[in-house]
Design an enzyme around this catalytic site. Structure first.
Site, mmCIF file in Angstrom:
data_model
loop_
_atom_site.group_PDB
_atom_site.id
_atom_site.type_symbol
_atom_site.label_atom_id
_atom_site.label_comp_id
_atom_site.label_asym_id
_atom_site.label_seq_id
_atom_site.Cartn_x
_atom_site.Cartn_y
_atom_site.Cartn_z
ATOM 1 N N ASP A 242 0.830 -1.198 0.000
ATOM 2 C CA ASP A 242 0.000 0.000 0.000
ATOM 3 C C ASP A 242 0.874 1.261 0.000
ATOM 4 O O ASP A 242 1.887 1.328 0.704
ATOM 5 C CB ASP A 242 -0.874 -0.019 1.264
ATOM 6 C CG ASP A 242 -1.814 1.162 1.326
ATOM 7 O OD1 ASP A 242 -2.751 1.216 0.517
ATOM 8 O OD2 ASP A 242 -1.590 2.056 2.183
ATOM 9 N N GLU A 273 1.935 -0.404 -5.010
ATOM 10 C CA GLU A 273 0.810 0.467 -5.377
ATOM 11 C C GLU A 273 1.338 1.857 -5.717
ATOM 12 O O GLU A 273 1.730 2.630 -4.842
ATOM 13 C CB GLU A 273 -0.195 0.573 -4.223
ATOM 14 C CG GLU A 273 -1.501 1.226 -4.666
ATOM 15 C CD GLU A 273 -1.954 2.395 -3.827
ATOM 16 O OE1 GLU A 273 -3.003 2.968 -4.159
ATOM 17 O OE2 GLU A 273 -1.257 2.766 -2.848
#
Ligand code: ARE
Ligand code: CA
Length: 520
Positions: A242, A273
């Protein structure tokens, strides 16, 4: 062009070799690395290469385990991505991002400590889920929230009390970036990221007010690696990192270099990401030196081909003759690809479950196209972008029930399951015989193993095309399988003549797909 094994190959051929590597790794043999992160410790640089995965967004652990056994494993899914399992913020009042939902889905993106006491279940339930999935042939990939801690609240699902820069037993103030003028401080006016194209701010300032870890600190790197290594010890195969864009390549590499090998004796998968749009070192391409990246630019191209947001024209999938590195995306072998994820299904970047048959069709097409490591997203139904998944009064997520209408369960769609089998079967075959009406109907073959046609229009279309397949009668895997008694579900077979041609009717917003394992 992407080079592999010393050869300069067209992107598609390179992608096929990546799939060979996936197959070989799944069988437990050594093979060269495709998605390398930082140099691994030890003697080998091999990394996990995922097959088709399902992203069961915010499914609780017991539901994920059941799904691995009953649907994912039997259906040919080789992996499942699960939501962030670490202890997180538990909101006690409205405001701060949502005035209507007490427990929005995004609570899990605010870590408090690395005990697995989450909305999705306990540490024991997590461990049991991983074992169950692995026994079903489904590897587990975890959403790793390692850029930051919280931006609000004072208590967690695990009952831990904290303040913005103090997390008992884990981090104290010295472990974070702070507003200031030093080289390791955030120098924006507010302490938040004000300019998403400013490298310093993107790495060292707070993303939407989330306390930003000093990921350049060896102590922080050790703490993060200890968390990820605990998960690897439980059998996890890799991570969706993330906010990787906000950690930066150097710190990502330092963390990755501390990670152990998985139970399959390879370095973990590492999918970063990185939203597109950032210049230079902030671009997804610039992160492929540190791992694979999420196919977030690809979702927009898929949306624009199938639906042409925001104008909502009828779409024109003929453009998909070229897709992947040829259309400006990151290389296939370095990309975790999907039609949507939890962010893009809410922010307009992507098709989503509300698009109905077109959304299913796009997923079927991606599995046929084979770009990247394809992933099918299944979350929960929502009306507002903050809605909680179905949960009890304490925010604990209740079992996923695909018959309730509250869970989207796209991975259970029979056509998608048919295409997962088709994708696995055609494997390394090369795409050929691309045909299009120039508008909304396309078809292509994969070697002599499979053929698929897609109709993104509102009326059925009958086409006569080269399938690349040997003569015979084939069952459409979107709706049936070959059985001793013909095609299942009473479906009429498709005839391929001696020249490889077939006349096929493809329904509105529907696909027809044939493969040799479903020849009568
Ligand atoms: C919530 C509240 C906020 C509050 C904050 C702190 O909504 O109002 O200030 O909590 O209390 C998710 C939600 C956020 C939520 C957060 C924490 O989406 O709303 O904040 O969880 O609970 C950028 C990043 C990218 C990030 C997106 C959302 O680069 O990494 O923004 N995506 C991941 C996850 C998100 C998650 C987080 C990160 C945080 O997938 O689900 O947030 O863990 C351009 C830029 C991109 C930018 C993009 C935003 O394209 O180039 O960099 O992405 O816009 O659309
Ligand atoms: Ca950061």
């Amino acid at each position: 062009m992407y080079t592999h094994l010393g050869l300069c190959l067209p992107q598609r051929a390179a992608r096929r070799r990546a799939m060979v590597a996936a197959t070989v790794l799944a069988a437990g043999f050594a093979w060269g690395s495709q998605s390398s992160g930082a140099p691994a410790q030890g003697t080998s640089n091999r990394t996990d290469v995922p097959g088709v995965t399902a992203n069961l967004f915010e499914w609780n652990w017991s539901s994920v385990g059941n799904e691995c056994t009953s649907v994912l494993g039997p259906g040919g899914f080789r992996g499942v991505q699960v939501s962030a399992p670490q202890d997180s913020l538990k909101r006690t009042s409205l405001g701060d991002g949502s005035n209507t939902v007490l427990h929005p889905w995004w609570e899990v993106y605010q870590p408090v400590d690395y005990n697995l006491t989450s909305r999705m279940g306990s540490e024991e339930q997590f461990k049991a889920m991983v074992n169950t999935c692995r026994s079903a042939g489904v590897k587990v990939y975890v959403d790793a929230v390692i850029n930051h801690m919280t931006g609000q609240g004072t208590t967690s699902y695990g009952g831990q009390s904290y303040t913005h820069f103090n997390y008992p037993g884990v981090y104290d103030s010295g472990d974070f970036h702070h507003l200031g003028t030093g080289p390791n401080d955030c120098t924006s006016t507010s302490g938040g990221i004000e300019d998403f194209n400013n490298r310093h701010q993107v790495f060292k300032c707070e993303l939407v007010g989330l306390a930003d870890l000093d990921t350049s600190s060896p102590d922080v790197q050790d703490q993060l690696a200890a968390y990820l290594n605990k998960l690897i010890g439980y059998g996890v195969s890799g991570f969706r990192v993330d906010a990787a864009k906000h950690i930066g390549q150097a710190d990502l590499d330092a963390i990755y270099s501390r990670l152990h090998r998985t139970k399959d004796h390879v370095k973990p998968y590492w999918a970063l990401e990185v939203f597109g749009g950032g210049p230079g070192i902030l671009s997804p391409q610039a992160f492929t030196t540190s791992g694979d990246v999420l196919g977030l630019d690809g979702v927009k191209q898929i949306r624009d081909a199938f639906k042409s947001y925001p104008a909502e024209h009828i779409g024109s999938i003929a453009t998909l003759e070229v897709f992947g590195s040829g259309s400006g995306l990151t290389p296939s072998s370095k990309t975790l690809s999907f039609v949507t994820n939890h962010d893009t299904e809410r922010n307009g970047d992507a098709l989503n479950y509300k698009d109905g048959p077109r959304y299913v069709l796009a997923n079927e097409w991606l599995l046929a196209e084979g770009y990247g490591h394809p992933q099918v997203f299944s979350g929960f139904a929502w009306n507002t972008t903050d809605d909680s998944p179905p949960s009890d009064a304490n925010g604990i997520i209740t079992n996923a029930d695909c018959t309730s209408g509250q869970w989207t369960c796209t991975h259970r769609n029979p056509g998608i399951l048919g295409m997962v089998g088709w994708h696995n079967y055609v494997g390394t075959a090369r795409q050929a015989n691309f045909w299009t009406d120039g508008d909304n109907v396309i078809s292509f073959s994969e070697g002599h193993r499979g053929w698929a046609g897609f109709n993104n229009g509102a009326a059925p279309r009958t086409i006569t095309v080269q399938t690349g397949l040997p003569q015979g009668s084939y069952c459409n895997v979107i709706v049936s399988k070959a059985t001793g008694a013909g095609c299942s579900n009473g479906v009429a077979p498709v005839s391929v003549n001696g020249g490889g041609f077939a006349t096929v009717t493809v329904g509105a917003y529907d696909a027809v797909a044939l493969d040799r394992q479903n020849r009568l």
